[in-house]
Design an enzyme around this catalytic site. Structure first.
Site, PDB file in Angstrom:
ATOM      1  N   ARG A 138      -6.512   7.545  -8.298  1.00 58.76           N
ATOM      2  CA  ARG A 138      -7.037   6.290  -8.556  1.00 58.76           C
ATOM      3  C   ARG A 138      -8.597   6.321  -8.938  1.00 58.76           C
ATOM      4  NH1 ARG A 138      -2.543   5.738  -8.523  1.00 58.76           N
ATOM      5  NH2 ARG A 138      -1.361   4.105  -7.660  1.00 58.76           N
ATOM      6  N   ASP A 184       5.764   5.137  -5.071  1.00 58.51           N
ATOM      7  CA  ASP A 184       5.814   5.311  -3.699  1.00 58.51           C
ATOM      8  C   ASP A 184       7.617   5.200  -3.329  1.00 58.51           C
ATOM      9  OD1 ASP A 184       3.388   4.995  -3.263  1.00 58.51           O
ATOM     10  OD2 ASP A 184       3.498   2.753  -3.618  1.00 58.51           O
ATOM     11  N   GLY A 231       1.014  -1.152   0.103  1.00 58.93           N
ATOM     12  CA  GLY A 231      -0.066   0.072  -0.118  1.00 58.93           C
ATOM     13  C   GLY A 231       0.898   1.202   0.039  1.00 58.93           C
TER      14      GLY A 231
END
Length: 344
Positions: A169, A284, A34
């Site tokens: 998203r 990320d 995540g």
């Protein structure tokens, strides 16, 4: 060593083997990942004190997540354990002209049901230098968006630098508000905004008319203009970093970034990534690299940008969401010509 806090959702990742279609064979590879957790793992591997804040089910799945994060040195002491479920995402890796596909099963997850006031942010931010969040968490639910806003506001009050990866998203924004309605509120409390060109347009409703995200053609001067527009719209933002991906195929991408910071506009080295192992988490790893660089390189924004671009280029060689590369490996890539060959 700096204390860095990230807040968001971590999910169970179920992926079909190699480049198979989902359920082509009766096997799925299980990992965790995540956006904000990925950042925390990278920073811990770089030697920083990284803590991840989330809500997890109080069951063996939640226990496994905590154990996995601790394995990489992430502080999990402020994770909220509660009843409920963990979000899941199913991943089918693309190949050549077939793109990757993601299917979400995360509605009603523990993190989507958090409320403002559930976390003691004053305690969480004690002794910290930086707070990081993404646009994924506020896309989950109104209450998650309220909690994200509360966290950013308290981080600013506590004197932390605040970064947000817009991370748009489309599949998630379905609870009755548009992304700009929420994300523009959050961006007002950011010092650093990280994004790609689509993120800025879709999340902040800021358009650079020359950009067509579908062409794959990159004009870096357009991104300078786009970054300036972001900084003009949000006066607290001192740095805008934009990642630039040229998608030649599912396996072959060009990768670079630009940054408009306190001291000027900078462009990173470009990387030709010709054999992608796993691109999930690439953004990320860029965020983690940029945070590390801005904290450690004494205002050298070009060096911080180069470090972030190199770290994220290396992520494309690592299976899973987490970028399991070390500080030394990033520095080694930076000493070479960008191909992985070291100049001696």
């Amino acid at each position: 060593m700096h204390r860095i806090i990230s807040f968001g959702e971590i999910m169970l990742r179920l992926k079909s083997p190699d480049h198979e279609r989902l359920f082509q064979s009766p096997v799925l590879e299980a990992r965790f990942g995540g956006g904000e957790a990925n950042v925390a793992v990278s920073l811990a591997l770089f030697g920083e004190s990284a803590a991840f804040v989330t809500a997890l089910p109080d069951n063996p799945l939640g226990n496994a997540v905590v154990q996995e994060l601790r394995k990489y040195g992430v502080d999990t002491s402020m994770i909220k354990r509660t009843s409920g479920r963990m979000g899941i995402y199913f991943l089918e890796a693309g190949a050549n002209q077939r793109p990757s596909n993601v299917v979400y099963d995360r509605e009603g997850s523990c993190i989507s049901r958090v409320q403002a006031g559930d976390f003691d942010w004053l305690r969480i931010f004690s002794g910290a230098s930086w707070f990081h969040i993404t646009g994924i968490t506020p896309a989950l639910s109104q209450s998650a968006a309220d909690t994200a806003l509360e966290a950013m506001q308290q981080a600013k009050v506590s004197g932390l630098q605040v970064s947000i990866d817009l991370n748009y998203r489309k599949k998630l924004w379905n609870y009755g508000v548009s992304a700009p309605q929420i994300m523009r509120q959050l961006a007002a409390y950011a010092d650093v905004i990280i994004a790609n060109e689509e993120d800025i347009q879709a999340s902040l409703d800021i358009k650079a008319h020359q950009i067509d995200v579908k062409t794959g053609v990159l004009d870096k001067e357009v991104y300078r203009t786009l970054a300036v527009q972001v900084k003009e719209a949000f006066p607290s933002v001192h740095t805008v970093a934009i990642t630039l991906r040229e998608s030649h195929s599912a396996d072959y991408n060009g990768w670079s970034a630009v940054l408009h910071g306190k001291t000027g506009f900078y462009q990173s080295r470009s990387y030709e990534i010709t054999d992608i192992v796993d691109r999930v988490g690439g953004g990320d790893s860029f965020s983690a690299g940029l945070i590390y660089g801005l904290l450690n390189f004494s205002g050298d924004e070009q060096r911080a940008l180069e470090f972030a671009a190199a770290a994220s280029a290396l992520k494309h060689s690592v299976i899973g969401d987490f970028n399991l590369v070390t500080l030394a490996e990033v520095e080694q890539l930076l000493k070479g010509d960008g191909s992985g060959r070291v100049q001696r």
